[in-house]
Enzyme design. Structure first.
Site, PDB file in Angstrom:
ATOM      1  N   CYS A  81     -11.651  -0.807  -5.166  1.00 31.57           N
ATOM      2  CA  CYS A  81     -10.803  -1.823  -4.544  1.00 31.57           C
ATOM      3  C   CYS A  81     -11.358  -3.173  -4.992  1.00 31.57           C
ATOM      4  CB  CYS A  81     -10.860  -1.678  -3.029  1.00 31.57           C
ATOM      5  SG  CYS A  81     -10.034  -3.022  -2.158  1.00 31.57           S
ATOM      6  N   GLU A  99      -9.718   2.213   1.900  1.00 30.79           N
ATOM      7  CA  GLU A  99      -8.729   1.132   1.927  1.00 30.79           C
ATOM      8  C   GLU A  99      -7.724   1.296   3.057  1.00 30.79           C
ATOM      9  OE1 GLU A  99      -6.695  -0.526  -1.411  1.00 30.79           O
ATOM     10  OE2 GLU A  99      -8.162   0.319  -2.793  1.00 30.79           O
ATOM     11  N   ASN A 127       0.840  -1.206   0.000  1.00 32.41           N
ATOM     12  CA  ASN A 127       0.000   0.000   0.000  1.00 32.41           C
ATOM     13  C   ASN A 127       0.877   1.258   0.000  1.00 32.41           C
ATOM     14  OD1 ASN A 127      -2.675  -1.168   0.221  1.00 32.41           O
ATOM     15  ND2 ASN A 127      -2.102  -1.809   2.290  1.00 32.41           N
ATOM     16  N   CYS A 135      -4.624  -8.256  -3.565  1.00 32.43           N
ATOM     17  CA  CYS A 135      -5.064  -7.037  -4.240  1.00 32.43           C
ATOM     18  C   CYS A 135      -5.733  -7.459  -5.554  1.00 32.43           C
ATOM     19  CB  CYS A 135      -3.859  -6.146  -4.514  1.00 32.43           C
ATOM     20  SG  CYS A 135      -4.277  -4.674  -5.431  1.00 32.43           S
ATOM     21  N   ASN A 190     -10.164  -3.012   5.422  1.00 31.21           N
ATOM     22  CA  ASN A 190     -10.769  -2.225   4.350  1.00 31.21           C
ATOM     23  C   ASN A 190     -12.252  -2.124   4.698  1.00 31.21           C
ATOM     24  OD1 ASN A 190      -8.404  -2.204   2.341  1.00 31.21           O
ATOM     25  ND2 ASN A 190      -8.598  -4.361   2.862  1.00 31.21           N
TER      26      ASN A 190
HETATM   27  N1  LIG Z   1      -5.548  -1.791   0.800  1.00 34.86           N
HETATM   28  C1  LIG Z   1      -5.692  -3.212   0.667  1.00 34.86           C
HETATM   29  C2  LIG Z   1      -4.805  -3.797  -0.369  1.00 34.86           C
HETATM   30  C3  LIG Z   1      -5.129  -3.345  -1.749  1.00 34.86           C
HETATM   31  C4  LIG Z   1      -6.449  -3.909  -2.246  1.00 34.86           C
HETATM   32  C5  LIG Z   1      -6.684  -3.479  -3.648  1.00 34.86           C
HETATM   33  N2  LIG Z   1      -6.956  -2.115  -3.862  1.00 34.86           N
HETATM   34  C6  LIG Z   1      -7.653  -4.374  -4.395  1.00 34.86           C
HETATM   35  O1  LIG Z   1      -7.943  -4.050  -5.542  1.00 34.86           O
HETATM   36  O2  LIG Z   1      -8.060  -5.417  -3.887  1.00 34.86           O
HETATM   37  C7  LIG Z   1      -5.334  -3.897   1.993  1.00 34.86           C
HETATM   38  O3  LIG Z   1      -4.479  -3.379   2.737  1.00 34.86           O
HETATM   39  O4  LIG Z   1      -5.897  -4.949   2.252  1.00 34.86           O
END
Ligand SMILES: N[C@@H](CCC[C@H](N)C(=O)O)C(=O)O
Length: 322
Positions: free
Chosen positions: A226, A217, A68, A77, A199
């Site tokens: 996300c 997020e 991140n 992700c 999230n």
């Molecule tokens: N911020 C999330 C990781 C990233 C997730 C992403 N944007 C997605 O598309 O799934 C975390 O820390 O879990």
């Protein structure tokens, strides 16, 4: 150190791909974290929601590690996995492959365009668990479905699940960015309840096959979309009887739209498919000084204007559906 990169996005959730797999880079854990912080900072060197490191794998075609923008590493992700899938598919000249992630080796494939001119990729979002301990959400309960978590909000009901990164999902009549931000921030401050953070997604049901999802997020803040959150939101909507299982759901988000399918397998485990764009914005190289951000700088970039233009049409179309 001079590092080549590729800037890309899935539903406007934007990432920097750094290829350790074929370019021979070797980073320490501290350097990956520092790269994510320096390069993701907005209005600075590049700016992104995080970095996707593509690494060689002895168990799959390639491996993805996601950091991140605050330098924390995520278990998974979804939007990023589509971008890494495209990158690896193009490198290996394959139509489908397997990508190793922190908790699972997942299938990914090129599939028919979800919208005219949009290269589309499908990935599996797994493993999925509705056990609060999997987030972890510190509670004595065995499941946390549509429950008020008074420490976070006195009225909203949340369903907790990991896919496998942690998510809280609430279904609401109206989505307000201010509320998503405030609730998401609060949830991530409650370290006794959610030691690894979470999230947080607000879901609005648009019709029997369409939902709108807005996500705060962990490690980033409000993002355009996300992928794991849209997958988690789909499963929760299905389990609560608001959308059909085993059917394609259109998930609208502030950055565009994706398609998802949630399934319950015979053994009561869940499977979610996420399908959408993996759009390249620009590539280039940076001079990265891990010890002194002021000495880091962008060296050169090359744009992908046709992809950007095609994606804008899809995003404009998605806005008319929300
Ligand atoms: N911020 C999330 C990781 C990233 C997730 C992403 N944007 C997605 O598309 O799934 C975390 O820390 O879990």
């Amino acid at each position: 150190m001079n590092i080549e990169f590729l800037k890309c996005h899935g539903s406007g959730n934007d990432f920097i791909i750094i290829d350790e797999w074929t370019k021979g880079y070797r980073f320490t854990e501290e350097e990956r974290k520092e790269a994510a912080i320096q390069l993701s900072r907005r209005n600075s060197i590049i700016g992104s929601d995080g970095i996707l490191f593509v690494i060689g794998s002895s168990n799959a075609d390639a491996k993805m590690r996601m950091f991140n923008s605050d330098g924390s590493e995520a278990e998974m992700c979804g939007n990023g996995l589509r971008c890494v899938a495209r990158y690896a598919i193009e490198k290996l000249k394959k139509e489908s492959l397997m990508i190793e992630t922190m908790k699972a080796i997942l299938p990914a494939a090129k599939v028919p365009d979800v919208y005219e001119g949009i290269q589309t990729f499908e990935v599996a979002i797994e493993p999925v668990s509705l056990n609060p301990a999997s987030l972890p959400l510190q509670t004595g309960k065995a499941s946390w479905k549509e429950t008020i978590i008074p420490e976070i909000d006195k009225e909203l009901t949340f369903t907790a699940l990991s896919v496998p990164n942690p998510h809280l999902v609430t279904i609401v009549e109206k989505v307000s960015d201010e509320q998503v931000k405030a609730v998401g921030k609060k949830a991530n401050e409650l370290k006794q309840l959610l030691p690894n953070g979470t999230n947080v997604s607000f879901v609005k049901i648009i019709n029997e096959s369409t939902i709108f999802v807005r996500t705060y997020e962990r490690g980033v803040g409000l993002t355009n979309a996300c992928g794991t959150a849209m997958s988690a939101a789909t499963l929760v909507s299905c389990l609560l009887g608001r959308q059909p299982l085993n059917e394609v759901i259109t998930v609208l988000n502030p950055g565009g739209m994706v398609q998802t399918v949630a399934e319950v397998r015979g053994d009561e485990s869940y499977s979610i498919k996420l399908r959408g764009n993996a759009t390249y914005e620009f590539s280039g190289s940076v001079q990265l000084d891990f010890h002194n951000a002021e000495k880091s700088d962008l060296i050169e970039t090359q744009d992908f204007p046709e992809e950007t233009a095609a994606y804008k049409k899809m995003a404009d179309y998605a806005k008319t559906m929300a």
